[in-house]
Design a protein around this motif. Structure first.
Motif, PDB file in Angstrom:
ATOM      1  N   PHE A 193       0.956  -1.288  -0.048  1.00 61.57           N
ATOM      2  CA  PHE A 193       0.044   0.075  -0.082  1.00 61.57           C
ATOM      3  C   PHE A 193       0.829   1.240  -0.010  1.00 61.57           C
ATOM      4  O   PHE A 193       0.198   2.293  -0.247  1.00 61.57           O
ATOM      5  N   GLY A 194       2.084   1.287   0.264  1.00 64.76           N
ATOM      6  CA  GLY A 194       2.854   2.379   0.280  1.00 64.76           C
ATOM      7  C   GLY A 194       2.916   3.224   1.710  1.00 64.76           C
ATOM      8  O   GLY A 194       3.014   4.454   1.483  1.00 64.76           O
ATOM      9  N   ILE A 195       2.511   2.531   2.825  1.00 61.57           N
ATOM     10  CA  ILE A 195       2.365   3.447   3.928  1.00 61.57           C
ATOM     11  C   ILE A 195       3.619   3.919   4.355  1.00 61.57           C
ATOM     12  O   ILE A 195       4.492   3.074   4.495  1.00 61.57           O
ATOM     13  N   LYS A 196       3.586   5.150   4.451  1.00 61.15           N
ATOM     14  CA  LYS A 196       4.846   5.848   5.080  1.00 61.15           C
ATOM     15  C   LYS A 196       4.850   6.230   6.533  1.00 61.15           C
ATOM     16  O   LYS A 196       3.593   6.504   7.093  1.00 61.15           O
ATOM     17  N   VAL A 197       5.723   6.202   7.143  1.00 58.91           N
ATOM     18  CA  VAL A 197       5.823   6.386   8.719  1.00 58.91           C
ATOM     19  C   VAL A 197       6.805   7.450   8.909  1.00 58.91           C
ATOM     20  O   VAL A 197       7.888   7.615   8.263  1.00 58.91           O
ATOM     21  N   HIS A 198       6.315   8.606   9.739  1.00 57.75           N
ATOM     22  CA  HIS A 198       7.289   9.480  10.286  1.00 57.75           C
ATOM     23  C   HIS A 198       7.385   9.935  11.692  1.00 57.75           C
ATOM     24  O   HIS A 198       6.282   9.677  12.126  1.00 57.75           O
ATOM     25  N   ARG A 199       8.334  10.461  11.992  1.00 60.01           N
ATOM     26  CA  ARG A 199       8.482  11.017  13.673  1.00 60.01           C
ATOM     27  C   ARG A 199       7.966  12.392  13.556  1.00 60.01           C
ATOM     28  O   ARG A 199       8.180  13.015  12.869  1.00 60.01           O
ATOM     29  N   LEU A 200       7.038  12.741  14.715  1.00 64.62           N
ATOM     30  CA  LEU A 200       6.539  14.059  14.353  1.00 64.62           C
ATOM     31  C   LEU A 200       7.210  14.857  15.200  1.00 64.62           C
ATOM     32  O   LEU A 200       8.006  14.741  16.486  1.00 64.62           O
ATOM     33  N   ALA A 207      -2.186  17.478  15.963  1.00 71.54           N
ATOM     34  CA  ALA A 207      -2.985  16.494  15.219  1.00 71.54           C
ATOM     35  C   ALA A 207      -2.833  15.079  15.900  1.00 71.54           C
ATOM     36  O   ALA A 207      -3.594  14.352  15.536  1.00 71.54           O
ATOM     37  N   PHE A 208      -1.747  14.810  16.719  1.00 74.18           N
ATOM     38  CA  PHE A 208      -1.739  13.728  17.415  1.00 74.18           C
ATOM     39  C   PHE A 208      -2.984  13.442  18.399  1.00 74.18           C
ATOM     40  O   PHE A 208      -3.188  12.401  18.474  1.00 74.18           O
ATOM     41  N   LYS A 209      -2.990  14.549  19.085  1.00 71.33           N
ATOM     42  CA  LYS A 209      -4.218  14.335  20.214  1.00 71.33           C
ATOM     43  C   LYS A 209      -5.435  14.521  19.486  1.00 71.33           C
ATOM     44  O   LYS A 209      -6.390  13.714  19.791  1.00 71.33           O
ATOM     45  N   ALA A 210      -5.868  14.978  18.216  1.00 69.35           N
ATOM     46  CA  ALA A 210      -6.856  14.830  17.327  1.00 69.35           C
ATOM     47  C   ALA A 210      -7.299  13.130  17.172  1.00 69.35           C
ATOM     48  O   ALA A 210      -8.449  12.774  17.334  1.00 69.35           O
ATOM     49  N   LEU A 211      -5.825  12.770  16.702  1.00 68.29           N
ATOM     50  CA  LEU A 211      -5.945  11.148  16.536  1.00 68.29           C
ATOM     51  C   LEU A 211      -6.489  10.551  17.640  1.00 68.29           C
ATOM     52  O   LEU A 211      -7.438   9.464  17.831  1.00 68.29           O
ATOM     53  N   THR A 212      -5.726  10.507  18.716  1.00 68.42           N
ATOM     54  CA  THR A 212      -5.977   9.867  19.948  1.00 68.42           C
ATOM     55  C   THR A 212      -7.372  10.040  20.694  1.00 68.42           C
ATOM     56  O   THR A 212      -8.058   9.128  21.195  1.00 68.42           O
ATOM     57  N   PHE A 233       6.630  15.040  25.471  1.00 72.25           N
ATOM     58  CA  PHE A 233       7.938  15.200  24.537  1.00 72.25           C
ATOM     59  C   PHE A 233       9.076  16.324  24.794  1.00 72.25           C
ATOM     60  O   PHE A 233      10.273  16.119  24.443  1.00 72.25           O
ATOM     61  N   GLU A 234       8.563  17.194  25.664  1.00 75.98           N
ATOM     62  CA  GLU A 234       9.564  18.081  26.186  1.00 75.98           C
ATOM     63  C   GLU A 234      10.459  17.457  27.282  1.00 75.98           C
ATOM     64  O   GLU A 234      11.802  17.625  27.397  1.00 75.98           O
ATOM     65  N   GLU A 235      10.076  16.460  28.071  1.00 80.99           N
ATOM     66  CA  GLU A 235      10.805  15.887  29.427  1.00 80.99           C
ATOM     67  C   GLU A 235      11.643  14.648  28.710  1.00 80.99           C
ATOM     68  O   GLU A 235      12.759  14.675  29.144  1.00 80.99           O
ATOM     69  N   TYR A 236      10.955  13.925  27.724  1.00 78.02           N
ATOM     70  CA  TYR A 236      11.826  12.707  27.402  1.00 78.02           C
ATOM     71  C   TYR A 236      12.669  12.889  26.137  1.00 78.02           C
ATOM     72  O   TYR A 236      13.523  12.152  25.948  1.00 78.02           O
ATOM     73  N   GLY A 237      12.377  14.038  25.391  1.00 76.62           N
ATOM     74  CA  GLY A 237      13.366  14.453  24.260  1.00 76.62           C
ATOM     75  C   GLY A 237      13.403  13.492  23.356  1.00 76.62           C
ATOM     76  O   GLY A 237      12.433  12.900  22.669  1.00 76.62           O
ATOM     77  N   ASP A 238      14.657  13.023  22.977  1.00 74.64           N
ATOM     78  CA  ASP A 238      14.925  11.948  22.256  1.00 74.64           C
ATOM     79  C   ASP A 238      14.263  10.625  22.393  1.00 74.64           C
ATOM     80  O   ASP A 238      14.369   9.754  21.433  1.00 74.64           O
ATOM     81  N   VAL A 317      -3.595  10.908   7.584  1.00 72.95           N
ATOM     82  CA  VAL A 317      -3.057  10.270   8.794  1.00 72.95           C
ATOM     83  C   VAL A 317      -3.888   9.056   8.831  1.00 72.95           C
ATOM     84  O   VAL A 317      -5.098   9.336   9.023  1.00 72.95           O
ATOM     85  N   ILE A 318      -3.321   8.011   9.233  1.00 69.57           N
ATOM     86  CA  ILE A 318      -4.356   6.766   9.281  1.00 69.57           C
ATOM     87  C   ILE A 318      -4.257   6.030  10.733  1.00 69.57           C
ATOM     88  O   ILE A 318      -5.014   5.490  11.003  1.00 69.57           O
ATOM     89  N   ALA A 319      -2.886   6.147  11.311  1.00 67.82           N
ATOM     90  CA  ALA A 319      -2.673   5.626  12.595  1.00 67.82           C
ATOM     91  C   ALA A 319      -1.549   6.310  13.297  1.00 67.82           C
ATOM     92  O   ALA A 319      -0.605   7.128  12.719  1.00 67.82           O
ATOM     93  N   GLY A 320      -1.461   6.270  14.567  1.00 66.71           N
ATOM     94  CA  GLY A 320      -0.240   7.114  15.064  1.00 66.71           C
ATOM     95  C   GLY A 320      -0.050   6.154  16.568  1.00 66.71           C
ATOM     96  O   GLY A 320      -0.817   5.607  17.273  1.00 66.71           O
ATOM     97  N   ALA A 321       1.226   6.449  17.186  1.00 70.05           N
ATOM     98  CA  ALA A 321       1.365   6.049  18.386  1.00 70.05           C
ATOM     99  C   ALA A 321       2.639   6.600  19.193  1.00 70.05           C
ATOM    100  O   ALA A 321       3.378   7.420  18.366  1.00 70.05           O
ATOM    101  N   LEU A 322       2.636   6.615  20.427  1.00 68.85           N
ATOM    102  CA  LEU A 322       3.775   7.185  21.231  1.00 68.85           C
ATOM    103  C   LEU A 322       4.447   5.996  21.921  1.00 68.85           C
ATOM    104  O   LEU A 322       3.690   5.146  22.357  1.00 68.85           O
ATOM    105  N   PHE A 323       5.884   6.057  21.673  1.00 64.29           N
ATOM    106  CA  PHE A 323       6.654   5.153  22.313  1.00 64.29           C
ATOM    107  C   PHE A 323       7.630   5.690  23.103  1.00 64.29           C
ATOM    108  O   PHE A 323       8.130   6.942  22.821  1.00 64.29           O
ATOM    109  N   LEU A 324       8.240   5.349  24.160  1.00 71.01           N
ATOM    110  CA  LEU A 324       9.305   5.717  25.014  1.00 71.01           C
ATOM    111  C   LEU A 324      10.186   4.700  24.936  1.00 71.01           C
ATOM    112  O   LEU A 324      10.163   3.534  25.307  1.00 71.01           O
ATOM    113  N   ALA A 325      11.597   5.103  24.885  1.00 73.73           N
ATOM    114  CA  ALA A 325      12.856   4.200  24.881  1.00 73.73           C
ATOM    115  C   ALA A 325      13.658   4.652  26.294  1.00 73.73           C
ATOM    116  O   ALA A 325      13.822   5.631  26.680  1.00 73.73           O
ATOM    117  N   THR A 326      14.183   3.431  26.863  1.00 72.75           N
ATOM    118  CA  THR A 326      15.105   3.511  27.819  1.00 72.75           C
ATOM    119  C   THR A 326      16.102   2.587  27.318  1.00 72.75           C
ATOM    120  O   THR A 326      16.149   1.907  26.375  1.00 72.75           O
TER     121      THR A 326
END
Length: 421
Positions: A193-200, A207-212, A233-238, A317-326
């Motif tokens: 389908f050629g779905i593309k994913v990008h980091r916000l 727009a993320f809030k509108a989706l959730t 976004f501000e506190e976890y940064g990268d 936009v068809i879907a989205g998510a928040l992930f946190l890395a440690t």
């Protein structure tokens, strides 16, 4: 050498927490800052011996009736098999809490009691180490329950080890090969389908809030507010990955048209061969199969053209998510999917993106987070996560210990009276 209970600097805490086997996003300096911005008071505390941290935790507290609730969510970061260490650490927390009008202490360790395969059969035996250690020093234990919670970390979760993929240097083919049949199938579809994913970027968070929020409205649960997402976004940064999966309608339609036209040629060639061999049943079966595929592409083209017209734009936009890395895990926290685009399988593309980020950072574990704990096929969230081939875990539950026993007894009594009312 004697140990001392101390408030740690951010650098001291992070140096210890980021290498601890039980570390999670809940036990990070970033989480402490987030809690502080959400109304909690926080402190990074630990046991120190000869300038070396032996145990640590993000300790938070917030006012309740008659005092402060003190809480350690996802901790402590400690060797629970060392009863002396646990006893000393808790004593330090209790003394600290008493100085700050503490009413009771609640601990929700990031510790696993039982593991299960995909049909709910237990793997291995129960691990009572944490339960025994805390109950031995006066905690009341509340076991993990089935169902969902949005008030704290879930008591049941679905996880996957990435060590086999990391052992082959993070090969992308090895990653997808490690997924279950359904996961591979739907990811192949997202490729087609050629779905593309990008980091916000931060300015895309509304727009993320509108989706959730759209997803929360549809499924009837309470979503986090925009301020929460901006704070993360501000506190976890990268370490915070806000991700969108997008559909490019013109590109999708073009791909479907090319596939349709190719199938039309295949069907025409089969028609010619059938004309020469009208009794050859295999050719007729093949012709029926390819003709059906041709119809499916025609159907998808029509659906996409309609969706494009209704959206009024070429890319959606068809879907989205928040992930946190440690250092220890990549964790999947919040997500959303627009129902009208569910047949494009955006959530699978989003997950694979996060998997690839985890592998690139050499993070050994992937945590899909909460599940209901029901394995009868009714939990669609679990079914989705099982597409990536992991296993389920049940945590040890929560533990409570009064700090001011007299006031806590009154507090409990008042809560019972109010509940009856």
């Amino acid at each position: 050498m004697t140990r001392s209970f101390e408030e740690l600097t951010t650098a001291e805490f992070e140096a210890f927490a980021q290498t601890h086997a039980d570390g999670s996003y809940l036990q990070t300096a970033s989480q402490a800052r987030l809690l502080a911005r959400r109304g909690w008071q926080t402190s990074l505390v630990g046991l120190v011996e000869d300038h070396k941290v032996q145990a640590a935790a993000v300790l938070g507290w917030i006012p309740v009736k008659m005092g402060n609730l003190f809480q350690i969510d996802g901790g402590m970061l400690i060797d629970f098999s060392n009863q002396e260490l646990v006893t000393e650490f808790v004593a330090g927390v209790m003394a600290f809490a008493k100085e700050h009008q503490g009413l009771f202490l609640r601990i929700m360790p990031n510790a696993i009691y039982r593991k299960f395969n995909d049909d709910g059969t237990q793997i291995g035996t129960d691990d009572n180490t944490v339960i025994d250690a805390l109950m031995a020093i006066g905690f009341t234990h509340a076991p993990a329950t089935q169902g969902w919670t949005t008030n704290s970390s879930p008591s049941r979760q679905y996880v996957k080890s990435l060590k086999p993929v990391l052992d082959v240097d993070g090969d992308s083919k090895a990653l997808r090969a490690s997924f279950a049949k359904d996961g591979k199938y739907y990811l192949k579809k997202t490729d087609q389908f050629g779905i593309k994913v990008h980091r916000l970027a931060k300015d895309e968070l509304p727009a993320f809030k509108a989706l959730t929020q759209d997803t929360a409205n549809r499924l009837d649960y309470h979503d986090k507010d925009l301020d929460f997402y901006e704070t993360v976004f501000e506190e976890y940064g990268d370490d915070a990955y806000f991700v969108f999966a997008e559909m490019d309608f013109p590109a999708y339609i073009k791909g479907q048209q090319q596939a349709r036209d190719h199938l039309a040629e295949v069907v025409a060639n089969l028609d010619a061969r059938i004309a020469e061999k009208p009794n050859y049943k295999k050719l007729k079966r093949q012709r029926a199969e390819y003709a059906d595929q041709h119809k499916q592409h025609e159907k998808r083209i029509a659906q996409a053209q309609t969706a494009r017209q209704e959206a009024g734009k070429d890319v959606v936009v068809i879907a989205g998510a928040l992930f946190l890395a440690t250092a220890n895990e990549m964790i999947y926290l919040y997500s959303g999917t627009y129902d009208e685009y569910k047949n494009f399988y955006g959530p699978y593309a989003v997950q694979e993106y996060a998997f690839k980020q985890a592998v690139a950072r050499k993070i050994p574990n992937y945590n899909f987070y909460g599940i209901s704990g029901v394995f009868d096929g009714s939990d669609g969230v679990l079914g989705f996560k099982q597409g990536f081939a992991g296993y389920a875990e049940e945590k040890v539950g929560s533990f409570i210990k009064p700090i001011n026993s007299t006031k806590y007894a009154v507090y409990r009594f008042l809560k019972k009276i109010l509940a009856r009312g």
